[in-house]
Design a protein around this motif. Structure first.
Motif, short mmCIF file in Angstrom:
data_model
loop_
_atom_site.label_atom_id
_atom_site.label_comp_id
_atom_site.label_asym_id
_atom_site.label_seq_id
_atom_site.Cartn_x
_atom_site.Cartn_y
_atom_site.Cartn_z
N PRO A 34 8.88 14.97 -8.46
CA PRO A 34 8.15 14.59 -7.24
C PRO A 34 8.84 13.51 -6.41
CG PRO A 34 6.96 13.91 -9.23
CD PRO A 34 8.08 14.79 -9.67
N ASN A 35 9.47 12.53 -7.06
CA ASN A 35 10.15 11.47 -6.31
C ASN A 35 11.28 12.01 -5.46
OD1 ASN A 35 8.75 9.22 -7.04
ND2 ASN A 35 9.91 8.92 -8.93
N THR A 54 0.84 -1.20 0.00
CA THR A 54 0.00 0.00 0.00
C THR A 54 0.87 1.24 0.00
OG1 THR A 54 -1.77 -1.15 1.17
CG2 THR A 54 -1.80 1.26 1.29
N GLN A 55 1.86 1.30 0.89
CA GLN A 55 2.70 2.51 0.94
C GLN A 55 3.53 2.61 -0.33
OE1 GLN A 55 6.03 3.69 1.54
NE2 GLN A 55 6.88 1.70 0.99
N MET A 94 -0.52 7.46 6.68
CA MET A 94 0.47 8.12 5.82
C MET A 94 0.03 9.52 5.40
SD MET A 94 1.81 5.07 3.36
CE MET A 94 2.64 6.21 2.24
N PRO A 114 2.63 6.51 -7.79
CA PRO A 114 1.44 6.47 -8.63
C PRO A 114 1.80 6.50 -10.11
CG PRO A 114 1.68 8.63 -7.59
CD PRO A 114 2.71 7.75 -6.98
N ASN A 152 2.74 15.54 -7.79
CA ASN A 152 2.93 14.45 -6.84
C ASN A 152 1.96 13.28 -7.10
OD1 ASN A 152 4.34 13.49 -4.61
ND2 ASN A 152 2.78 14.21 -3.18
N ARG A 207 10.04 14.12 -2.59
CA ARG A 207 9.51 13.27 -1.53
C ARG A 207 10.66 12.81 -0.63
NH1 ARG A 207 6.69 9.41 -4.86
NH2 ARG A 207 5.27 11.03 -5.61
N MET A 238 1.28 3.85 -3.17
CA MET A 238 0.90 5.25 -2.94
C MET A 238 2.04 6.21 -3.26
SD MET A 238 -1.37 5.13 0.53
CE MET A 238 -1.35 6.91 0.73
N ASN A 239 3.28 5.76 -3.04
CA ASN A 239 4.43 6.62 -3.32
C ASN A 239 4.90 6.55 -4.77
OD1 ASN A 239 4.83 7.95 -0.90
ND2 ASN A 239 5.94 6.22 0.00
N PHE A 245 9.72 3.08 7.39
CA PHE A 245 8.84 4.22 7.06
C PHE A 245 8.82 5.22 8.21
CE2 PHE A 245 5.84 0.92 5.03
CZ PHE A 245 6.77 0.67 4.05
N ILE A 303 -4.91 -2.06 5.02
CA ILE A 303 -4.66 -1.23 3.84
C ILE A 303 -5.18 0.19 4.08
CG2 ILE A 303 -5.28 -0.91 1.39
CD1 ILE A 303 -5.49 -4.05 1.29
N THR A 308 -3.17 2.10 6.77
CA THR A 308 -1.85 2.50 6.27
C THR A 308 -1.96 3.79 5.48
OG1 THR A 308 -1.10 0.21 6.18
CG2 THR A 308 0.11 1.78 4.82
#
Lengths: 273, 273
Positions: free
Chosen positions: B112-113, A13-14, B17, A20, A150, B116, A17-18, B56, B10, B13
């Motif tokens: 964006p990556n 999931t994480q 986040m 997309p 993002n 982040r 989400m990071n 995380f 799910i 999480t």
């Protein structure tokens, strides 16, 4: 060591989400968790179902040897409308009224929760438009561009009204500022945008649309293609706008400096299609 | 209807986040999923363990009637060092060399990556410093401020060198630009920062530290407190910097316009404590 399902679901999931809009192969997950592809496949079915039922977006399955899954963040229209209604109420606060009939927005555009929502709404709207880059103009459009970038997972570029030594060679265009009838200049670093890119233009506010039109010209100069124009808020404008096709989240219908009142209603983003 | 564990994991999480540093009560989750608090408690134990083992961050449990859980994004130092090493390599690319010995950064600060990761690294460093707001100066510091603000879940404010009609009343200070010995002005909208806030200053680049020092003065004018200063990159500076205590992710050690080479090494962010 094999990973348990519960741990895999949380980590996947994480991870999704990071990342997309990025294709992730089943093999990648199978190796990461030392698990059989069949287990991974079951995990993804659960995630897909939950993402859908909870309104996070779509987990697209791409079949075949080069296939995998791709997470497309999409906010349900109902939820987006609720968020926009909330924003209308916040913006209609008379304390936001500034001299000259301007509306104070800067505090909102610095709130991470709000920017996340705005980013999700705009990214949902353009998720099928094959956007390669988001473009905005300095300074107040930047937070919106970054929030959208993002969720679409594409870079954003910042057009400037003043040249800076740290930008290298730039391409500049002149544009007519619709509300003031002045000719102004905007420029973008030459290396910031690849030719052929599909570009989504975003900004915080639109009056006459002159700035957006200027960005359209820049996109042409870079041999790129316009994927759309979306602004956080538009105001009433007497006359013809420089751009005709755009989306807005909010519409500042009326500002009355005498009675000190601001009326903000939802923009046109859900009117079409 | 009761929700299954897999679905809860799910959903929780993604929920945690998107709400870092925010206290969420067990009751909230129990009601959301129509599940017993004991099941929720078990879920959170699994999430806590996974968040920790996957790097995380920390899921803090606050006991008692007003308690709950709080997700503190924290990146392991090892992983942060790896990311910074990658950045050093990217920045050392001779194609980034601009006339005057400047280094081109704008493309990186639009990815964006990368943003982040930078946001995670800086937010991890300051996660215990009770930061109430992030401050930066327009334009290039904005993406970094937004990325950090996103992980600390606090608002960010943008200081400007030019006054805008849409900011309302502002407070301004003069500051000495360390590298050019000029006196410049910077200002911030009066309503953007509450007195008493603890403010983290971030920026893209530091040479003499004059801009950061100017922001320090602004923080004083707003009766706020400095929580720290962190820049994406610092360069070598001959002379005394206007600020002495700051963190940097990268250090541009040497720029040679003759041989066209740039040498970038990790900054001082991991040197202390």
């Amino acid at each position: 060591m094999k990973t348990r399902r519960s741990e895999r679901l949380i980590d996947m999931t994480q991870f999704l989400m990071n990342q997309p809009h990025e294709l992730v192969s089943l093999t990648y997950f199978a190796e990461k968790y030392s698990s059989a592809k069949s287990s991974i496949s079951e995990d993804l079915t659960i995630i897909k179902r939950t993402f859908k039922s909870r309104g996070f977006g779509e987990l697209k399955t791409i079949p075949g040897a080069t296939g995998g899954v791709k997470f497309i963040p999409k906010i349900p229209e109902e939820l987006a409308r609720e968020m926009i209604d909330e924003l209308c109420e916040k913006l209609s606060d008379e304390d936001r009224l500034l001299p000259g009939g301007y509306v104070y927005l800067s505090d909102l555009l610095g709130q991470p929760n709000l920017l996340r929502k705005v980013g999700q709404i705009i990214a949902s709207k353009y998720c099928d438009k094959e956007v390669d880059a988001v473009m905005t103009v300095a300074t107040k459009g930047v937070p919106i561009a970054q929030a959208v970038s993002n969720f679409l997972n594409v870079p954003f570029v910042i057009v400037r009204r003043d040249s800076k030594i740290t930008e290298g060679a730039t391409v500049s265009v002149n544009y007519a500022s619709g509300s003031s009838h002045r000719i102004e200049k905007m420029e973008l670093s030459k290396r910031s945008l690849k030719s052929g890119s599909r570009v989504l233009v975003v900004d915080d506010f639109m009056k006459g649309g002159g700035t957006a039109h200027g960005m359209e010209s820049l996109i042409e100069e870079f041999d790129c293609e316009l994927a759309g124009i979306c602004v956080f808020a538009e105001s009433r404008f007497n006359g013809e706008r420089s751009v005709s096709d755009y989306d807005s989240l909010l519409f500042v219908q009326d500002v009355d400096t005498k009675t000190k009142s601001i009326t903000v209603v939802p923009g046109n983003i859900f009117n079409k299609e």
